[in-house]
Design a protein around this motif. Sequence first.
Motif, short mmCIF file in Angstrom:
data_model
loop_
_atom_site.label_atom_id
_atom_site.label_comp_id
_atom_site.label_asym_id
_atom_site.label_seq_id
_atom_site.Cartn_x
_atom_site.Cartn_y
_atom_site.Cartn_z
N ARG A 130 15.13 1.46 -14.98
CA ARG A 130 14.73 2.59 -14.14
C ARG A 130 13.51 2.25 -13.30
NH1 ARG A 130 13.42 8.21 -17.00
NH2 ARG A 130 15.60 7.93 -17.59
N CYS A 131 12.56 1.48 -13.86
CA CYS A 131 11.33 1.19 -13.12
C CYS A 131 11.61 0.37 -11.87
CB CYS A 131 10.32 0.47 -14.01
SG CYS A 131 10.84 -1.18 -14.53
N GLU A 132 12.77 -0.30 -11.78
CA GLU A 132 13.09 -1.07 -10.60
C GLU A 132 13.66 -0.19 -9.50
OE1 GLU A 132 15.57 -4.34 -11.54
OE2 GLU A 132 14.20 -5.12 -13.04
N GLN A 133 14.03 1.05 -9.86
CA GLN A 133 14.61 1.94 -8.87
C GLN A 133 13.58 2.88 -8.28
OE1 GLN A 133 17.75 1.26 -8.14
NE2 GLN A 133 17.46 -0.32 -9.68
N ALA A 134 12.70 3.39 -9.12
CA ALA A 134 11.67 4.32 -8.66
C ALA A 134 10.59 4.41 -9.72
CB ALA A 134 12.28 5.71 -8.43
N PRO A 135 9.36 4.64 -9.32
CA PRO A 135 8.30 4.75 -10.31
C PRO A 135 8.61 5.88 -11.29
CG PRO A 135 7.41 4.64 -8.08
CD PRO A 135 8.89 4.83 -7.94
N ARG A 180 3.21 0.88 -16.38
CA ARG A 180 4.29 1.74 -15.91
C ARG A 180 5.47 0.92 -15.41
NH1 ARG A 180 2.19 5.40 -11.28
NH2 ARG A 180 0.72 5.92 -12.94
N TRP A 181 5.20 -0.18 -14.71
CA TRP A 181 6.26 -0.98 -14.10
C TRP A 181 6.59 -2.24 -14.89
CZ3 TRP A 181 3.83 -0.72 -8.54
CH2 TRP A 181 3.97 0.59 -8.04
N GLY A 182 5.87 -2.49 -15.96
CA GLY A 182 6.13 -3.70 -16.74
C GLY A 182 5.74 -4.97 -16.00
N ALA A 193 5.55 -3.06 -5.97
CA ALA A 193 5.16 -2.00 -5.02
C ALA A 193 5.99 -2.08 -3.74
CB ALA A 193 3.67 -2.10 -4.71
N TYR A 194 6.24 -3.31 -3.26
CA TYR A 194 7.09 -3.46 -2.07
C TYR A 194 8.53 -3.08 -2.39
CZ TYR A 194 3.75 -5.67 1.11
OH TYR A 194 2.70 -5.90 1.96
N ALA A 195 9.02 -3.52 -3.55
CA ALA A 195 10.41 -3.24 -3.92
C ALA A 195 10.67 -1.74 -4.06
CB ALA A 195 10.76 -3.96 -5.22
N LEU A 196 9.66 -1.00 -4.52
CA LEU A 196 9.81 0.43 -4.75
C LEU A 196 9.50 1.27 -3.51
CD1 LEU A 196 8.16 0.57 -8.27
CD2 LEU A 196 10.56 0.93 -7.77
N GLY A 197 9.09 0.61 -2.43
CA GLY A 197 8.78 1.35 -1.21
C GLY A 197 7.41 1.99 -1.20
N VAL A 198 6.55 1.62 -2.17
CA VAL A 198 5.18 2.15 -2.18
C VAL A 198 4.38 1.53 -1.04
CG1 VAL A 198 3.05 2.27 -3.53
CG2 VAL A 198 5.25 2.59 -4.66
N LEU A 199 4.64 0.26 -0.75
CA LEU A 199 4.03 -0.42 0.38
C LEU A 199 5.06 -0.61 1.47
CD1 LEU A 199 1.87 -3.17 -1.41
CD2 LEU A 199 1.18 -0.89 -0.65
N SER A 207 0.10 -1.96 4.21
CA SER A 207 -0.33 -0.57 4.22
C SER A 207 0.56 0.25 3.28
CB SER A 207 -0.25 0.02 5.63
OG SER A 207 1.09 0.04 6.09
N ALA A 208 -0.02 1.34 2.78
CA ALA A 208 0.72 2.21 1.87
C ALA A 208 1.72 3.05 2.64
CB ALA A 208 -0.26 3.10 1.11
N ALA A 209 2.87 3.29 2.03
CA ALA A 209 3.87 4.15 2.66
C ALA A 209 3.50 5.62 2.49
CB ALA A 209 5.25 3.88 2.05
N LEU A 210 2.59 5.91 1.54
CA LEU A 210 2.15 7.28 1.31
C LEU A 210 0.98 7.61 2.23
CD1 LEU A 210 2.08 7.23 -2.59
CD2 LEU A 210 3.80 8.31 -1.16
#
Length: 214
Positions: A130-135, A180-182, A193-199, A207-210
């Motif tokens: 699950r952690c690879e799909q979304a935080p 959280r992400w192992g 962070a890149y894989a999850l779209g956070v960056l 830069s942050a996507a948020l």
Amino acid sequence: MDADRREAVLWRNRALTLFDRVTVPVAVCDVYGSVLLANPAMAAECGTTPGRLRGREVLQLFRPREEAQVERIAEALRLRHRSRYQVSVRWRAPGGGERYGELTADPVSDSVDATPALLVMLRVDGERERCEQAPAVPVTPREARILALLAQGATTARAARETGLTADGVTYHLRRLSARWGAANRTELVARAYALGVLTSGVWPPSAALPESG
């Protein structure tokens, strides 16, 4: 009941017993993909019982990875072709991870002219956690900012200065994210962070996507 009928019932019961005990996930569906019968192994992949799968659409339980595959199979069935059909699928496992594998469907019927049912078998190829799909827990804008600074090569001290935290505060957030992400180290943390779209990918500086706040 005549001898032939008794023999047929006996072999049907034996077949159903074998069907239930087979460890491979198996289901029988109508030609439209609605589940008529499922064994416990198939039900376990969906986190339910065999009876609750009856009437469910198999391609809603196991989502095709390529819609074109399904369209080709549907056309072949309309033309009454009796080949073996394979569909790459993914589905949500009972534990929350996303599994992927392949459904194999064989048309079966008592005669060539009869509308076939589909004997469907599932092969499980693997699972993404699950952690690879979304935080598992949403990343805060401040945590996203720290990750962006890390991706730029910032030290803990610099990240602290630019986020208004102490060095211990930055370390605390990084430890939380790693757990959280192992992630085993900071390089892996940034990659996650890149894989999850956070960056935001494809930009420099990172830069942050948020939106940045708080």
